[in-house]
Motif scaffolding. Structure first.
Motif, PDB file in Angstrom:
ATOM      1  N   GLU A   1      27.499 -69.105  34.151  1.00 17.06           N
ATOM      2  CA  GLU A   1      28.731 -68.589  33.566  1.00 17.06           C
ATOM      3  C   GLU A   1      29.699 -68.312  34.699  1.00 17.06           C
ATOM      4  O   GLU A   1      29.406 -67.538  35.608  1.00 17.06           O
ATOM      5  CB  GLU A   1      28.479 -67.276  32.824  1.00 17.06           C
TER       6      GLU A   1
ATOM      7  N   ASP B   1      33.688 -67.297  36.149  1.00 16.52           N
ATOM      8  CA  ASP B   1      34.873 -66.511  35.830  1.00 16.52           C
ATOM      9  C   ASP B   1      36.054 -67.476  35.705  1.00 16.52           C
ATOM     10  O   ASP B   1      36.428 -68.118  36.685  1.00 16.52           O
ATOM     11  CB  ASP B   1      35.108 -65.507  36.957  1.00 16.52           C
TER      12      ASP B   1
ATOM     13  N   ALA C   1      44.569 -64.371  24.308  1.00 16.74           N
ATOM     14  CA  ALA C   1      43.680 -63.243  24.592  1.00 16.74           C
ATOM     15  C   ALA C   1      44.287 -62.388  25.696  1.00 16.74           C
ATOM     16  O   ALA C   1      44.598 -62.889  26.779  1.00 16.74           O
ATOM     17  CB  ALA C   1      42.302 -63.743  24.997  1.00 16.74           C
ATOM     18  N   LEU C   2      44.471 -61.117  25.400  1.00 17.30           N
ATOM     19  CA  LEU C   2      45.036 -60.188  26.389  1.00 17.30           C
ATOM     20  C   LEU C   2      43.929 -59.674  27.305  1.00 17.30           C
ATOM     21  O   LEU C   2      44.116 -59.523  28.506  1.00 17.30           O
ATOM     22  CB  LEU C   2      45.699 -59.015  25.667  1.00 17.30           C
ATOM     23  N   SER C   3      42.795 -59.386  26.720  1.00 16.36           N
ATOM     24  CA  SER C   3      41.622 -58.993  27.504  1.00 16.36           C
ATOM     25  C   SER C   3      40.404 -59.293  26.655  1.00 16.36           C
ATOM     26  O   SER C   3      40.512 -59.493  25.448  1.00 16.36           O
ATOM     27  CB  SER C   3      41.681 -57.506  27.855  1.00 16.36           C
ATOM     28  N   SER C   4      39.253 -59.329  27.322  1.00 19.60           N
ATOM     29  CA  SER C   4      38.034 -59.734  26.618  1.00 19.60           C
ATOM     30  C   SER C   4      36.881 -58.821  26.981  1.00 19.60           C
ATOM     31  O   SER C   4      36.175 -59.070  27.956  1.00 19.60           O
ATOM     32  CB  SER C   4      37.690 -61.184  26.964  1.00 19.60           C
ATOM     33  N   PRO C   5      36.687 -57.764  26.188  1.00 24.48           N
ATOM     34  CA  PRO C   5      35.583 -56.835  26.465  1.00 24.48           C
ATOM     35  C   PRO C   5      34.229 -57.541  26.463  1.00 24.48           C
ATOM     36  O   PRO C   5      33.343 -57.156  27.216  1.00 24.48           O
ATOM     37  CB  PRO C   5      35.660 -55.843  25.305  1.00 24.48           C
ATOM     38  N   VAL C   6      34.068 -58.554  25.634  1.00 21.20           N
ATOM     39  CA  VAL C   6      32.837 -59.344  25.658  1.00 21.20           C
ATOM     40  C   VAL C   6      33.232 -60.813  25.686  1.00 21.20           C
ATOM     41  O   VAL C   6      33.962 -61.271  24.809  1.00 21.20           O
ATOM     42  CB  VAL C   6      31.961 -59.092  24.412  1.00 21.20           C
ATOM     43  N   ASP C   7      32.771 -61.512  26.706  1.00 24.24           N
ATOM     44  CA  ASP C   7      33.114 -62.924  26.787  1.00 24.24           C
ATOM     45  C   ASP C   7      32.119 -63.643  27.672  1.00 24.24           C
ATOM     46  O   ASP C   7      31.778 -63.163  28.751  1.00 24.24           O
ATOM     47  CB  ASP C   7      34.525 -63.096  27.364  1.00 24.24           C
ATOM     48  N   PRO C   8      31.619 -64.768  27.197  1.00 21.07           N
ATOM     49  CA  PRO C   8      30.650 -65.515  27.987  1.00 21.07           C
ATOM     50  C   PRO C   8      31.259 -66.216  29.192  1.00 21.07           C
ATOM     51  O   PRO C   8      30.533 -66.825  29.967  1.00 21.07           O
ATOM     52  CB  PRO C   8      30.114 -66.555  26.996  1.00 21.07           C
ATOM     53  N   GLY C   9      32.575 -66.132  29.347  1.00 21.49           N
ATOM     54  CA  GLY C   9      33.182 -66.819  30.483  1.00 21.49           C
ATOM     55  C   GLY C   9      33.291 -68.296  30.212  1.00 21.49           C
ATOM     56  O   GLY C   9      33.541 -68.710  29.083  1.00 21.49           O
TER      57      GLY C   9
END
Lengths: 150, 150
Positions: A53, A55, A135-143
């Motif tokens: 994964e 960034d 998406a402004l931010s992603s508290p959970v995201d697999p990348g």
DNA sequence: GATTTTGTGGTCGATTCTATCCATGACCGA
DNA sequence: TCGGTCATGGATAGAATCGACCACAAAATC
């Protein structure tokens, strides 16, 4: 596919580079036995691939967008699907219930990139209409796992 | 983060178990040099983790759903975020532009599981309103990497 | 119903391959 | 010229892999 296989997959999901001995300690099995199970899980497709994964930002793709797509009535759906599979910026493509046909998740270097992508969809006459959410931010995201050369 | 790092990540994304010698051959570098670059990429966070992509069906999670969430006006947004991070069935949670606050991607054993999940959201008073879309098929999908015990 | 047979999935140990570490050397910019 | 960064190559420790052997359960045979 028993409880042990399940745990092996969970352990590999956390870190697929841990040693067979390590995993074996977690499930009370010898390294060989674990190896054989992983081989079977991979062969059966329960494990699709060993990957990293990444960034998206580090790869120069800071913009994540979700695009709802309603396919044009006369468009070739199979062509759309294979289009989706070959475009590396598309990290997900789902056929969904509801008013829209497809949901796309795409990674892009910039908003301009998103715009260009939408233009491509339009040029190819896939679109009846679409809606884009950034998406402004992603508290959970697999990348992001680059598929192909990108 | 140069062209070589990029290629290394691409190669690892395809198969992170290939040997350093293998990767080295792909980028014209010695195994040691590749190892050092991977170490740096991991340390800097460009590579988040080494993991496996699993088939959700094989794990007993054949249902994939997308849930649009509009948070209740008086709800605790930070609490919602940490809730999202601790629920293993949530594989993505994005704060997005547009009429909705958040987009969730969730994996479930059944539609009943989705319903139960929505009930939880309601009970916790996070929801102003929501909309759920079920994925019928997924031409492109990273699959599932279990976070935590599930 | 007891016993043999067979197949699955395990352990253990030998071998081979791999990652890792360290000393050394090339190259670039100050 | 001097330092810093990054690569190389070889030594070493550790891991995966493979084969031989073993335990157990289910099915078949007597």
């Amino acid at each position: 596919m028993d409880r042990i296989d399940h745990k092996i997959i969970t352990l590999l999901a956390e870190d697929c580079r841990r040693s067979l001995a390590d995993i074996g300690a977690g499930v009370n099995l010898s390294p060989s036995a674990v190896n054989e199970r992983i081989r079977r899980l991979t062969a059966s497709g329960a494990i699709r691939r060993f990957t990293v994964e990444a960034d998206p930002e580090a790869l120069g793709l800071p913009v994540t967008a979700f695009i709802w797509v309603a396919l044009a009535p006369d468009s070739d759906e199979a062509a759309f699907r294979s289009f989706a599979q070959t475009r590396p910026e598309i990290s997900e493509c789902h056929h969904v219930t509801g008013p829209w046909s497809y949901l796309l998740k795409i990674h892009s270097p910039s908003l301009a990139g998103i715009e260009a992508f939408l233009s491509t969809l339009k040029e190819r006459r896939f679109l009846a209409r679409s809606e884009t959410m950034i998406a402004l931010s992603s508290p959970v995201d697999p990348g992001f796992s680059p598929r192909g050369d990108l």
